[in-house]
Design a protein around this motif. Structure first.
Motif, PDB file in Angstrom:
ATOM      1  N   VAL A  63      10.971  -0.060   5.192  1.00 60.98           N
ATOM      2  CA  VAL A  63      10.124   0.134   4.017  1.00 60.98           C
ATOM      3  C   VAL A  63       9.108  -0.994   3.903  1.00 60.98           C
ATOM      4  O   VAL A  63       7.905  -0.757   3.712  1.00 60.98           O
ATOM      5  CB  VAL A  63      10.987   0.216   2.738  1.00 60.98           C
ATOM      6  N   THR A  64       9.561  -2.240   4.014  1.00 65.20           N
ATOM      7  CA  THR A  64       8.623  -3.357   3.907  1.00 65.20           C
ATOM      8  C   THR A  64       7.618  -3.338   5.060  1.00 65.20           C
ATOM      9  O   THR A  64       6.443  -3.682   4.876  1.00 65.20           O
ATOM     10  CB  THR A  64       9.368  -4.702   3.860  1.00 65.20           C
ATOM     11  N   GLY A  65       8.050  -2.925   6.240  1.00 60.61           N
ATOM     12  CA  GLY A  65       7.124  -2.808   7.358  1.00 60.61           C
ATOM     13  C   GLY A  65       6.068  -1.745   7.125  1.00 60.61           C
ATOM     14  O   GLY A  65       4.882  -1.944   7.447  1.00 60.61           O
ATOM     15  N   LEU A  66       6.462  -0.610   6.534  1.00 60.73           N
ATOM     16  CA  LEU A  66       5.502   0.441   6.208  1.00 60.73           C
ATOM     17  C   LEU A  66       4.469  -0.046   5.203  1.00 60.73           C
ATOM     18  O   LEU A  66       3.265   0.186   5.352  1.00 60.73           O
ATOM     19  CB  LEU A  66       6.228   1.654   5.624  1.00 60.73           C
ATOM     20  N   ILE A  67       4.952  -0.715   4.156  1.00 60.17           N
ATOM     21  CA  ILE A  67       4.037  -1.217   3.128  1.00 60.17           C
ATOM     22  C   ILE A  67       3.034  -2.192   3.744  1.00 60.17           C
ATOM     23  O   ILE A  67       1.824  -2.106   3.493  1.00 60.17           O
ATOM     24  CB  ILE A  67       4.831  -1.883   1.996  1.00 60.17           C
ATOM     25  N   ALA A  68       3.527  -3.123   4.557  1.00 59.39           N
ATOM     26  CA  ALA A  68       2.651  -4.144   5.133  1.00 59.39           C
ATOM     27  C   ALA A  68       1.625  -3.555   6.102  1.00 59.39           C
ATOM     28  O   ALA A  68       0.548  -4.124   6.290  1.00 59.39           O
ATOM     29  CB  ALA A  68       3.489  -5.209   5.835  1.00 59.39           C
ATOM     30  N   ALA A  69       1.960  -2.418   6.719  1.00 56.98           N
ATOM     31  CA  ALA A  69       1.050  -1.801   7.681  1.00 56.98           C
ATOM     32  C   ALA A  69       0.087  -0.802   7.046  1.00 56.98           C
ATOM     33  O   ALA A  69      -0.872  -0.359   7.682  1.00 56.98           O
ATOM     34  CB  ALA A  69       1.854  -1.094   8.775  1.00 56.98           C
ATOM     35  N   ALA A  70       0.319  -0.428   5.796  1.00 56.69           N
ATOM     36  CA  ALA A  70      -0.467   0.622   5.150  1.00 56.69           C
ATOM     37  C   ALA A  70      -1.939   0.233   5.043  1.00 56.69           C
ATOM     38  O   ALA A  70      -2.290  -0.933   4.870  1.00 56.69           O
ATOM     39  CB  ALA A  70       0.094   0.905   3.761  1.00 56.69           C
ATOM     40  N   ASP A  71      -2.793   1.245   5.145  1.00 57.81           N
ATOM     41  CA  ASP A  71      -4.206   1.042   4.847  1.00 57.81           C
ATOM     42  C   ASP A  71      -4.429   1.045   3.332  1.00 57.81           C
ATOM     43  O   ASP A  71      -5.271   0.292   2.818  1.00 57.81           O
ATOM     44  CB  ASP A  71      -5.045   2.132   5.504  1.00 57.81           C
ATOM     45  N   VAL A  72      -3.687   1.886   2.650  1.00 50.69           N
ATOM     46  CA  VAL A  72      -3.738   1.988   1.188  1.00 50.69           C
ATOM     47  C   VAL A  72      -2.321   2.254   0.700  1.00 50.69           C
ATOM     48  O   VAL A  72      -1.580   3.031   1.323  1.00 50.69           O
ATOM     49  CB  VAL A  72      -4.666   3.129   0.718  1.00 50.69           C
ATOM     50  N   CYS A  73      -1.933   1.620  -0.404  1.00 50.60           N
ATOM     51  CA  CYS A  73      -0.634   1.926  -1.015  1.00 50.60           C
ATOM     52  C   CYS A  73      -0.859   2.713  -2.298  1.00 50.60           C
ATOM     53  O   CYS A  73      -1.880   2.545  -2.983  1.00 50.60           O
ATOM     54  CB  CYS A  73       0.139   0.635  -1.303  1.00 50.60           C
ATOM     55  N   LEU A  74       0.093   3.568  -2.607  1.00 51.44           N
ATOM     56  CA  LEU A  74      -0.077   4.536  -3.687  1.00 51.44           C
ATOM     57  C   LEU A  74       0.912   4.321  -4.819  1.00 51.44           C
ATOM     58  O   LEU A  74       2.105   4.101  -4.585  1.00 51.44           O
ATOM     59  CB  LEU A  74       0.105   5.965  -3.152  1.00 51.44           C
ATOM     60  N   LEU A  75       0.397   4.413  -6.038  1.00 53.63           N
ATOM     61  CA  LEU A  75       1.222   4.515  -7.234  1.00 53.63           C
ATOM     62  C   LEU A  75       0.674   5.700  -8.033  1.00 53.63           C
ATOM     63  O   LEU A  75       0.182   5.556  -9.142  1.00 53.63           O
ATOM     64  CB  LEU A  75       1.180   3.229  -8.051  1.00 53.63           C
ATOM     65  N   THR A  76       0.746   6.856  -7.415  1.00 60.27           N
ATOM     66  CA  THR A  76       0.119   8.055  -7.967  1.00 60.27           C
ATOM     67  C   THR A  76       1.137   8.831  -8.806  1.00 60.27           C
ATOM     68  O   THR A  76       1.619   9.893  -8.419  1.00 60.27           O
ATOM     69  CB  THR A  76      -0.424   8.928  -6.819  1.00 60.27           C
ATOM     70  N   HIS A  77       1.462   8.272  -9.960  1.00 60.65           N
ATOM     71  CA  HIS A  77       2.401   8.895 -10.885  1.00 60.65           C
ATOM     72  C   HIS A  77       1.660   9.772 -11.890  1.00 60.65           C
ATOM     73  O   HIS A  77       0.511   9.489 -12.250  1.00 60.65           O
ATOM     74  CB  HIS A  77       3.177   7.830 -11.653  1.00 60.65           C
ATOM     75  N   ARG A  78       2.360  10.790 -12.352  1.00 60.03           N
ATOM     76  CA  ARG A  78       1.854  11.528 -13.506  1.00 60.03           C
ATOM     77  C   ARG A  78       1.986  10.650 -14.757  1.00 60.03           C
ATOM     78  O   ARG A  78       2.861   9.785 -14.814  1.00 60.03           O
ATOM     79  CB  ARG A  78       2.650  12.824 -13.709  1.00 60.03           C
ATOM     80  N   SER A  79       1.141  10.899 -15.728  1.00 58.66           N
ATOM     81  CA  SER A  79       1.254  10.186 -16.998  1.00 58.66           C
ATOM     82  C   SER A  79       2.261  10.923 -17.876  1.00 58.66           C
ATOM     83  O   SER A  79       2.003  12.027 -18.348  1.00 58.66           O
ATOM     84  CB  SER A  79      -0.112  10.119 -17.695  1.00 58.66           C
ATOM     85  N   THR A  80       3.434  10.305 -18.055  1.00 57.15           N
ATOM     86  CA  THR A  80       4.505  10.885 -18.859  1.00 57.15           C
ATOM     87  C   THR A  80       5.085   9.781 -19.746  1.00 57.15           C
ATOM     88  O   THR A  80       4.825   8.592 -19.520  1.00 57.15           O
ATOM     89  CB  THR A  80       5.624  11.447 -17.970  1.00 57.15           C
TER      90      THR A  80
END
Length: 396
Positions: A280-297
């Motif tokens: 997981v940490t390796g994926l995050i560090a390699a990402a071009d963009v990270c997402l926090l695409t939550h619905r507003s609830t």
């Protein structure tokens, strides 16, 4: 050799919400209760810690073969584990029965604390029914640690009325409350003392993040990574739109397969499920963009997502739904407001200058769990001597 206890050390009872110690170990001690436990076990201000697991059924214990998980290593703090059992698997739903259940839990917890030698311990609980309905007259003080608004958590919808009653009891009893976000603290509206202590990161994970899994390099770029439970919080329309312009990797457990069935039809969406923590940490560090695409609830409008701190600790640009708790966390967060085009926003952040390594490491240090917990322990145990505060702040 263990140091002799000092007169100002305190005994602490940490009552876990719905997860067991084994759950913590499986996820590599990365969530707020887990990190608090590690801090307590290493703190020079604590003499002993009693860790109380939630109720578990006798039958479930038998089916698991009676296996139990040992406490993680401590820094000299005396640790004890108590695992109350009962015949039923889930909490009762009716308010009288739920009150009675947590008063029984309270009596068992008090006896366990006494057996461990605790003297008027500080009780930290993260579950509203225990904070609101248990008497805990044996404790020196009781504090509620709010990591989410339980009365808005969809999987526990049947208990929402009981959670709201528990919040009322917390206010009536003027219990002190620590919340992970300002909106959550304001929603709980404590009548006792209140404090916001945000979530954090473990510097050991982010000083030199590992390489990503080999399969990532075979996927088309840009890589858009979401790290966390894949559930109803996600804005699926936004995910689909981003997948039209890159590869979206949703890295985390999937509680309900039906909720992601439509995403599995998209070739540019990858759902690897639960991954080991280094992956997981390796994926995050390699990402071009990270997402926090939550619905507003109501749930997401009060939460403090750990993942956004981890994204920024890795130095990655972030696309995040515009929710109050994520505003102002960092300059490398592009907030997505209603009507924004997520693909255009992604293209915008892809050309941002890279963060300097010095700035990245400053963020890691400033937002470490140990730095967060200095204020937490001062609130719970009383202000520490300056030397003790410095010691806690540098511990990993």
């Amino acid at each position: 050799m263990k140091d002799a206890p000092t007169a100002d050390q305190r005994d602490v009872v940490l009552a876990l919400p719905i997860e067991t110690l084994q759950d913590m170990a499986i996820r590599a001690y990365m969530r707020p209760p887990d990190r608090l436990l590690l801090t307590l076990l290493r703190s020079p201000r604590v003499r002993r810690v009693v860790v109380a697991e939630p109720f578990r059924s006798h039958l479930g214990t038998v089916l698991r073969g009676g296996r139990s998980t040992v406490l993680p290593p401590s820094g000299g703090v005396e640790g004890h584990l108590v695992s109350p059992q009962r015949w039923r698997r889930k909490d009762p739903v009716t308010l009288p029965s739920l009150r009675a259940a947590y008063r029984r839990y309270d009596r068992r917890l008090g006896r366990a604390a006494a057996r461990a030698g605790c003297k008027r311990p500080v009780v930290i609980t993260m579950y509203p029914p225990l904070a609101g309905f248990a008497d805990m007259s044996w404790a020196g003080s009781v504090m509620y640690y709010a990591r989410d608004d339980w009365a808005t958590y969809p999987p526990l919808r049947r208990w929402h009325p009981a959670f709201r009653h528990a919040y009322e009891e917390i206010r009536r009893r003027r219990l002190p409350v620590i919340a992970v976000s300002r909106p959550l603290l304001e929603r709980l509206h404590p009548t006792g003392a209140g404090l916001v202590v945000h979530n954090g990161v473990d510097p050991a994970e982010w000083l030199r993040p590992p390489s990503p899994p080999d399969w990532l390099r075979r996927l088309p770029r840009p890589w858009c990574v979401y790290a966390g439970t894949v559930d109803t919080r996600l804005d699926l329309d936004m995910i689909r739109r981003l997948a039209s312009a890159g590869t979206v990797i949703l890295a985390g457990p999937i509680p309900d397969e039906a909720s992601v069935r439509s995403l599995r039809l998209l070739r540019s969406v990858r759902l690897p499920g639960h991954l080991p923590r280094p992956a997981v940490t390796g994926l995050i560090a390699a990402a071009d963009v990270c997402l926090l695409t939550h619905r507003s609830t109501p749930l997401t409008e009060a939460m403090d997502p750990i993942k956004i701190y981890e994204y920024l600790a890795a130095g990655r640009p972030v696309l995040a739904t515009d929710l109050a708790p994520v505003r102002g966390i960092g300059r490398r967060v592009r907030l997505l407001r209603p009507g924004d085009d997520p693909v255009a926003a992604m293209n915008e952040v892809l050309i941002w200058p890279a963060v300097t390594e010095a700035d990245r490491l400053d963020f890691v240090a400033d937002n470490s769990w140990s730095a967060r917990h200095v204020a937490f322990l001062d609130f719970v145990l009383g202000p520490a001597a300056p030397a003790e505060s410095r010691l806690l702040a540098v511990q990993a």
